[in-house]
Design an enzyme around this catalytic site. Sequence first.
Site, short mmCIF file in Angstrom:
data_model
loop_
_atom_site.label_atom_id
_atom_site.label_comp_id
_atom_site.label_asym_id
_atom_site.label_seq_id
_atom_site.Cartn_x
_atom_site.Cartn_y
_atom_site.Cartn_z
CE LYS A 76 -3.90 1.87 2.73
NZ LYS A 76 -4.75 1.62 3.92
CB SER A 151 -8.06 3.52 2.89
OG SER A 151 -7.23 2.91 3.88
CB SER A 175 -8.43 0.44 5.57
OG SER A 175 -9.22 1.60 5.53
N1 GLN Z 1 -13.28 3.96 6.55
C1 GLN Z 1 -12.56 4.32 7.73
C2 GLN Z 1 -12.14 5.76 7.67
O1 GLN Z 1 -12.34 6.37 6.65
C3 GLN Z 1 -11.39 3.41 7.95
C4 GLN Z 1 -10.20 3.75 7.13
C5 GLN Z 1 -9.03 2.89 7.46
O2 GLN Z 1 -9.16 1.85 8.09
N2 GLN Z 1 -7.86 3.38 7.07
O3 GLN Z 1 -11.61 6.30 8.60
#
Ligand code: GLN
Length: 483
Positions: A76, A151, A175
Amino acid sequence: MHHLTLAEIARGLAEKQFSSQELTRTLLARIAQLDPQINSFISVTADNAEQQALAADARRAKGDTNPLLGVPLAHKDLFCTQGVRTSCGSKMLDNFKAPYDATVVAKLAEAGAVTLGKTNMDEFAMGSGNESSYYGAVKNPWQLEHVPGGSSGGSAAAVAARLLPVATGTDTGGSIRQPAALTNLTGLKPTYGRVSRWGMIAYASSLDQAGPLARTAEDCALLLQGMAGFDPQDSTSINEPVPDYSANLNAPLDGLRIGLPNEYFGAGLDPRIATLVEDSVKALEKLGAVIKRISLPNVQHAIPAYYVIAPAEASSNLSRFDGVRFGHRCENPADLTDLYKRSRGEGFGAEVQRRILVGAYALSAGYYDAYYLKAQKIRRLIKNDFMAAFHDVDVILGPTTPNPAWKIGEKNADPVAAYLEDVYTITANLAGLPGLSMPAGFVDGLPVGVQLLAPYFQEGRLLNVAHRYQQVTDWHTRAPAGF
Ligand code: GLN
């Protein structure tokens, strides 16, 4: 070769059925041919990959047998990789080349893994659909007009499309697990502190945790083995020995106590997903598990607590991107204030700016007690709920997401609609617990995931349950048409 799992690749390399160089070239060609359809990579590092593959083949010829030796993967794009752009999906870091490797990157490179590139992601890991990247939305290989989840959507889409066997992700509120669910993968968020955060660009430091995305639990075990461990450079890294995650994959599930939280099967859950989750429960019962109904009374407050804590930490973490210390700098600033304002205004996208504003507000004098402190108290209550539940059960099972993947753009007008998709995943981050999502069927041709949660440091238990489940189901073997 692209259909092989990591475990199969490791065997193929060990038995000299193919070399890492051949495999790497095949997958790089596949990425060049197919990735334009899904946009899962921000950077492809073909030359580096070629060199790493040659080095891995040479190590093997000398007798090295590390299971990750010569195995292709991608990171990532928030893991710092020395000399390679590390963008975090943001214009802010579009021209940032990291001066060092993140611990996760360094550990996997030392094990001999071959990095094919850096995967697309929501900007600064904020999102659940991978729609907020400066480099464009990622598409779900199962249905290209749908999101892959976020994400870590680039990592998920790339593995689901068989561009590579495994990839790293990070999970602050879901994510890893949520994109795994929406693309038919197995994804594991380890216990907070199990994997080093050093060199991982921070979103919300008390919640962020790195982990593997793969097609099978067996592969997650192999990749986690290469990622986990104490790191003195990360003060929240925990000095616990790392068990052999592959050793107990086949342990029988007789008598395993699985808790089903009432709160995870109520309003808001797509009934078709509820049915698939019930099917998974039946499959596990056949394997010997015992089902118990449990209650986690405070999880109903998880979303509001998370969406105060995560933006609060983000507003602090992201203050370093000011055009001076790090990040994009605007043209011809009139003075220092103008430089800060325009550099940050131009460098950050809308969702990141929204979270910085919310976070700064929640932390400001006069509001701190009402929002941030309150949210921290809720966090503790949620943790206590889990601690109590784990007196009676060994793992907790429920849906990973309330809905299958939505259409790209569908939730743009209403950010809260996207936040609600995290309802089942963010509790594990608030409590610091390990969680895993595994494929459990399809709704209208779109994948659905089941989530398992376990007590601290019981990643091995999660992998064991998922592996046994994957021996009696074949959802995880299905590939999207065209890939
Ligand atoms: N969807 C969650 C957020 O936007 C989790 C994102 C993540 O785990 N990086 O904060």
